[in-house]
Scaffold this active site. Structure first.
Site, short mmCIF file in Angstrom:
data_model
loop_
_atom_site.label_atom_id
_atom_site.label_comp_id
_atom_site.label_asym_id
_atom_site.label_seq_id
_atom_site.Cartn_x
_atom_site.Cartn_y
_atom_site.Cartn_z
CG HIS A 17 -16.97 -48.84 -15.54
ND1 HIS A 17 -16.49 -50.02 -16.07
CD2 HIS A 17 -17.41 -49.16 -14.30
CE1 HIS A 17 -16.63 -51.00 -15.19
NE2 HIS A 17 -17.20 -50.50 -14.11
CE LYS A 41 -13.48 -58.52 -6.57
NZ LYS A 41 -14.27 -57.49 -7.26
NE ARG A 95 -24.28 -52.74 -13.20
CZ ARG A 95 -23.45 -53.74 -13.00
NH1 ARG A 95 -22.74 -54.20 -13.99
NH2 ARG A 95 -23.34 -54.28 -11.81
CB SER A 133 -16.02 -55.71 -15.72
OG SER A 133 -16.04 -54.32 -15.68
O1 PNS Z 1 -15.97 -51.93 -9.31
P1 PNS Z 1 -16.32 -52.55 -7.99
O2 PNS Z 1 -15.54 -53.82 -7.80
O3 PNS Z 1 -17.80 -52.73 -7.83
O4 PNS Z 1 -15.84 -51.51 -6.86
C1 PNS Z 1 -15.93 -51.84 -5.50
C2 PNS Z 1 -15.17 -50.80 -4.64
C3 PNS Z 1 -13.76 -50.65 -5.15
C4 PNS Z 1 -15.86 -49.47 -4.72
C5 PNS Z 1 -15.20 -51.30 -3.17
O5 PNS Z 1 -14.80 -52.64 -3.14
C6 PNS Z 1 -14.29 -50.48 -2.28
O6 PNS Z 1 -14.60 -49.35 -1.95
N1 PNS Z 1 -13.13 -51.07 -1.89
C7 PNS Z 1 -12.12 -50.40 -1.11
C8 PNS Z 1 -12.11 -50.94 0.33
C9 PNS Z 1 -13.21 -50.28 1.14
O7 PNS Z 1 -13.28 -49.08 1.28
N2 PNS Z 1 -14.10 -51.14 1.66
C10 PNS Z 1 -15.24 -50.69 2.42
C11 PNS Z 1 -16.38 -50.32 1.50
S1 PNS Z 1 -17.83 -49.97 2.42
#
Ligand code: PNS
Length: 160
Positions: A17, A41, A95, A133
């Site tokens: 990150h 979560k 990645r 993570s």
């Molecule tokens: O670190 P992560 O868990 O891979 O991040 C995922 C994240 C936070 C980018 C994604 O879950 C997100 O954007 N969540 C916010 C809700 C949202 O916008 N959902 C629609 C995504 S298309």
């Protein structure tokens, strides 16, 4: 001013990150790292710890760029978070090919929701491409050495 958001769970932040943060901050004048408050979560680190460790890691490892990097939390949609800040870009790291499918789906969906906001991907540096993570947490749970995987601020907390 070019503004980008870098959304994620960051539970916890890894060197992967941090690599993306550093490279994105070299491209965008203002990079806002957004830590997601996700009620579905149950993270290992609470929101304050996740933000504090990102700030500490940025201060330690990316001090030259620290003026361009902010850390905050958000809930709801990433595109709304971007819109509130006037950000035209969402940053994500890739990645491996395995990341591509879900990231492509998110990028297309976000573009549908907010056509003015584009997703920009950085290929995580090869040396960090194996990191996640979840694996870091698993290794730490079995008292393995996570020193090369996460910033010191995270390693301290994980060992504790
Ligand atoms: O670190 P992560 O868990 O891979 O991040 C995922 C994240 C936070 C980018 C994604 O879950 C997100 O954007 N969540 C916010 C809700 C949202 O916008 N959902 C629609 C995504 S298309």
């Amino acid at each position: 001013m070019s503004i980008a958001v870098y959304p994620g769970s960051f539970d916890p932040i890894t060197f992967g990150h941090l690599d993306v943060i550093g490279r994105a901050a070299g491209v965008f004048e203002r990079l806002v790292v957004g830590v997601l408050v996700n009620p579905r979560k149950s993270p290992m680190f609470d929101l304050d710890e996740r933000m504090a460790t990102i700030r500490e890691a940025v201060g330690e490892q990316l001090s030259g760029l620290a003026g361009r990097i902010e850390v905050t939390s958000f809930d709801g949609l990433t595109v709304d978070f971007a819109g509130t800040l006037g950000a035209a870009f969402i940053v994500r790291g890739l990645r491996a090919v395995s990341d591509f499918e879900s990231e492509m789906q998110m990028a297309h969906t976000n573009r549908k929701l907010a056509p003015a906001v584009d997703t920009v991907f950085f290929m995580t540096s090869l040396e960090h491409a194996y990191l996640s993570s979840s694996l870091v947490k698993e290794i730490a749970a079995f008292e393995g050495d996570i020193g090369a995987m996460v910033p010191a601020a995270v390693a301290r907390r994980l060992r504790r």
